[in-house]
Design a protein around this motif. Structure first.
Motif, PDB file in Angstrom:
ATOM      1  N   SER A 104       1.029  -1.479   0.085  1.00 50.73           N
ATOM      2  CA  SER A 104      -0.010   0.031   0.049  1.00 50.73           C
ATOM      3  C   SER A 104       1.087   1.141   0.468  1.00 50.73           C
ATOM      4  O   SER A 104       0.864   1.850  -0.833  1.00 50.73           O
ATOM      5  CB  SER A 104      -1.463   0.351   1.264  1.00 50.73           C
ATOM      6  N   ILE A 114      -4.624   6.387  -7.638  1.00 48.51           N
ATOM      7  CA  ILE A 114      -5.108   4.748  -8.683  1.00 48.51           C
ATOM      8  C   ILE A 114      -3.725   4.528  -8.649  1.00 48.51           C
ATOM      9  O   ILE A 114      -3.862   3.283  -8.613  1.00 48.51           O
ATOM     10  CB  ILE A 114      -5.897   5.521  -9.756  1.00 48.51           C
ATOM     11  N   LEU A 117      -3.149   1.998  -5.992  1.00 54.20           N
ATOM     12  CA  LEU A 117      -5.086   0.854  -5.686  1.00 54.20           C
ATOM     13  C   LEU A 117      -3.693  -0.615  -5.680  1.00 54.20           C
ATOM     14  O   LEU A 117      -4.239  -2.124  -5.101  1.00 54.20           O
ATOM     15  CB  LEU A 117      -5.738   1.461  -6.114  1.00 54.20           C
ATOM     16  N   ILE A 235     -10.697   4.855   2.487  1.00 54.23           N
ATOM     17  CA  ILE A 235     -10.644   4.181   1.948  1.00 54.23           C
ATOM     18  C   ILE A 235      -9.753   2.651   2.185  1.00 54.23           C
ATOM     19  O   ILE A 235     -11.178   1.373   1.765  1.00 54.23           O
ATOM     20  CB  ILE A 235      -9.234   4.365   0.968  1.00 54.23           C
ATOM     21  N   HIS A 373      -8.905  10.738  -8.428  1.00 54.11           N
ATOM     22  CA  HIS A 373      -8.517   9.829  -6.905  1.00 54.11           C
ATOM     23  C   HIS A 373      -9.041   8.977  -6.388  1.00 54.11           C
ATOM     24  O   HIS A 373      -9.951   8.346  -7.174  1.00 54.11           O
ATOM     25  CB  HIS A 373      -9.178  11.380  -6.264  1.00 54.11           C
ATOM     26  N   LEU A 374      -8.670   7.832  -5.667  1.00 52.62           N
ATOM     27  CA  LEU A 374      -9.166   6.514  -5.510  1.00 52.62           C
ATOM     28  C   LEU A 374     -10.691   6.248  -5.172  1.00 52.62           C
ATOM     29  O   LEU A 374     -10.610   5.749  -6.103  1.00 52.62           O
ATOM     30  CB  LEU A 374      -8.389   5.611  -4.605  1.00 52.62           C
ATOM     31  N   GLU A 375     -10.554   7.306  -4.282  1.00 52.28           N
ATOM     32  CA  GLU A 375     -12.206   7.000  -3.699  1.00 52.28           C
ATOM     33  C   GLU A 375     -13.401   7.327  -4.794  1.00 52.28           C
ATOM     34  O   GLU A 375     -14.288   6.455  -4.557  1.00 52.28           O
ATOM     35  CB  GLU A 375     -12.377   8.066  -2.697  1.00 52.28           C
ATOM     36  N   VAL A 377     -13.173   6.621  -8.366  1.00 59.31           N
ATOM     37  CA  VAL A 377     -13.393   5.084  -8.621  1.00 59.31           C
ATOM     38  C   VAL A 377     -14.045   3.951  -8.403  1.00 59.31           C
ATOM     39  O   VAL A 377     -15.204   3.858  -8.644  1.00 59.31           O
ATOM     40  CB  VAL A 377     -11.909   4.029  -9.458  1.00 59.31           C
ATOM     41  N   LEU A 378     -13.732   3.745  -6.633  1.00 57.51           N
ATOM     42  CA  LEU A 378     -14.086   2.931  -6.025  1.00 57.51           C
ATOM     43  C   LEU A 378     -15.859   3.360  -6.386  1.00 57.51           C
ATOM     44  O   LEU A 378     -16.914   2.312  -6.277  1.00 57.51           O
ATOM     45  CB  LEU A 378     -13.849   2.449  -4.226  1.00 57.51           C
ATOM     46  N   ASP A 419      -8.268  -6.681 -11.361  1.00 56.57           N
ATOM     47  CA  ASP A 419      -6.387  -6.347 -10.885  1.00 56.57           C
ATOM     48  C   ASP A 419      -5.737  -8.139 -10.692  1.00 56.57           C
ATOM     49  O   ASP A 419      -4.680  -8.217 -11.816  1.00 56.57           O
ATOM     50  CB  ASP A 419      -6.195  -5.802 -10.075  1.00 56.57           C
TER      51      ASP A 419
END
Ligand code: ARG
Length: 562
Positions: A104, A114, A117, A235, A373-375, A377-378, A419
């Motif tokens: 991480s 991302i 991720l 996250i 930003h990953l959030e 995407v999720l 992934d």
């Protein structure tokens, strides 16, 4: 594990380690080896010595000396009994070793992009796999919470936000900061510093102050850390990630001097233009810096101290780094430095160097200068998954609450599976249609297959009994399932050995396809005879168990209904 047993038999006869494979063509048996050719021995002779073993229907010699092994039907059927007996433990082992895994590792004061991720998802899957095989695992989140970039941030923060604010007013400003603001300040610093080189110097001096424990620098830094950790935790919660500790780069502050002194004493580090560098005699590796000319330490110095600490504290058999491939050189230099310092052999370490995530053209494609930003995407994944469930036949039986929950499991599962189902070293494409395709090699497809099994078992009011399955006539689809399902423990071992969760994905995808074909062609609850019904239900329960075990290793939840 049957492959190990065959290897043992062959070792006893030939004295050698045989390569044992699953032939692509079922006509060549369940296992095959070319040991006779490799060791220049008589294949017929070896086959004769083995063929009486009750595991095998027959042992055949083919071609120029291949030995093919055919498992008995009893053995294949017994696998089902084994799975139902061992349940969530099926496929696991007890190896009693220790793994430290570094994964991480996002950077403080930057949004969880991302880019981190993959490290988070693959790292957690590897952790789970090793733990399942009986390793003691320590997952360490090596947060990027130290380094010259903090000097830049403090400089810019003071200039733009804090000015000459003090006391309560200052605290309030620090408390109200957001990651987006920090990101902007950081970008701004670099834009302005290009024109005003003096800024670089000032930033460096702020970092030095921080390293020396200056009160103000520390205060600002701590505010950035707290703020970032809050965001990361959100996250991790969404992704159901559990990392044992997050020591971070700053933790090693007090240990750096000793490392540097040791490197000097052992004549590994040499002075070069005011800096301290490590030169590598053995390899064509460029030198690495452990102390800058202004006295600041580097990412590498901190990684060296980290290794020293981990070796002493956990005495691991293996240390894994799940980090992007762009850090290839860094880890090569690091592992070599450790060997030069005579702390450990290079082989104790491995860099699981993952490729990039690329977005297929569309709503979430990268615009210039903007990190994804990953959030976002999720959340998008969950939204899309909920829509699919809303529209699906099977989703109808679910309450509103259930739909929400399942939607989250499916959305997050889809992102993870996309992934994990590809080898870590390649770049992966983020394509919503593929990720959420209920008919393709996707997370939702596997979750759906699991839910389908559960639905059959529910309807039949099936209770797993410890039943020895009677020998019955198998149809082709049943046999096709039985001829691969017993490979599960082998697949997990391979996945661990090669740091490749994708092998587990391939396996369960193949298994799910075979089960779905069987399901379409043959009645289960209304099977032709009571014995057949019992067998098919047991088969269904075994498939569900294997899917569940695999998904849980991948960090993907398996909803009962979908
Ligand atoms: N924070 C680093 C980055 O984002 C990754 C750290 C990886 N782990 C390590 N021990 N170097 O680039």
């Amino acid at each position: 594990m049957i492959r190990n047993e065959i290897a043992k038999l062959l070792r006893e006869i030939t004295g050698k380690e045989a390569r044992i494979e699953h032939p692509a063509d079922a006509g060549h048996g369940d296992y095959s080896t070319n040991i006779a050719m490799e060791a220049k021995l008589d294949a017929k002779e070896i086959a004769r010595k083995i063929e009486d073993n009750p595991m095998f229907e027959k042992v055949e010699v083919a071609g120029p000396g291949f030995i093919n092994f055919f498992l008995t039907k009893e053995f294949l059927l017994d696998t089902i009994t084994q799975i139902l007996r061992q349940k969530e433990k099926y496929g696991g082992a007890e190896q009693g070793k220790t793994l430290v895994i570094d994964y991480s590792a996002p950077n403080i004061a930057k949004p969880f992009g991302i880019g981190h991720l993959r490290s988070t998802i693959i790292g957690q899957a590897l952790y789970n796999i090793y733990e399942f095989l009986g390793w003691q695992c320590i997952g360490d989140n090596h947060l990027g919470d130290w380094g010259t970039q903090f000097g830049e941030l403090i400089y810019q923060l003071k200039k733009d936000k804090l000015k000459d604010k003090a006391g309560k007013e200052k605290n309030k400003i620090l408390e109200d900061l957001t990651i987006e603001e920090l990101e902007k300040l950081y970008v701004k610093f670099h834009e302005e510093a290009e024109k005003t080189p003096k800024m670089g110097e000032e930033a460096r001096s702020w970092f030095k102050k921080l390293e020396k424990g200056d009160k103000e620098a520390k205060e600002i830094w701590q505010a950035c850390v707290d703020l970032s950790l809050k965001e990361f935790d959100r996250i991790y919660k969404l992704l159901a990630i559990k990392i044992d500790c997050a020591l971070g780069e700053s933790f090693y502050q007090g240990m750096l001097k000793k490392v540097i002194d040791e490197a000097i004493k052992k004549k590994i580090a040499t002075k070069s233009q005011g800096a301290l560098i490590i030169k590598y005699p053995q390899e064509k590796l460029p030198p690495a810096m452990i102390l800058k000319s202004d006295g600041a330490t580097t990412y590498l110095t901190r990684d060296l101290a980290t290794i020293k600490y981990r070796l002493k504290k956990w005495k691991p058999d293996l240390i894994l780094y799940e980090v992007g491939a762009e850090q290839y050189l860094h880890f090569k230099q690091l592992f070599w430095a450790v060997e030069l310092l005579r702390w450990a052999k290079r082989e104790k370490f491995f860099h699981v160097a993952h490729g990039l995530i690329r977005f297929k053209e569309g709503k979430l494609s990268t615009r210039k200068g903007r990190t994804i930003h990953l959030e976002e995407v999720l959340k998008e994944a969950i939204k899309r998954a909920r829509k699919i469930i809303e529209q699906s036949e099977t989703g109808r039986g679910l309450s509103k609450e259930e739909k929400e929950k399942v939607g989250e499991a499916v959305g997050i599962g889809a992102v993870k599976y996309n992934d994990l189902s590809q080898h870590y070293s390649g770049d992966i494409i983020f394509d919503w249609d593929k990720i959420l395709n209920l008919k393709g090699n996707s997370g939702p497809y596997l979750q759906y297959t699991f839910a389908r099994c559960q639905s059959v078992l529910r309807k039949a009011e099936y209770k797993v009994k410890d039943e020895k399955i009677k020998s019955i006539d198998l149809n082709k689809e049943e046999e096709d399932i039985l001829r691969i399902i017993y490979e599960f423990p082998e697949v997990i071992e391979e996945a661990a050995k090669n740091f490749s969760p994708n092998l587990i994905c391939n396996f369960i995808f193949g298994l799910a396809q075979r089960y779905n074909l069987f399901y379409t062609l043959h009645p289960i609850i209304k099977a032709e005879t009571p014995e057949l019904k019992v067998f098919r239900l047991a088969l269904t329960a075994a498939i569900a168990q294997v899917l569940k075990n695999a998904l849980s290793l991948l960090g993907i939840s398996a909803p009962e209904k979908m």
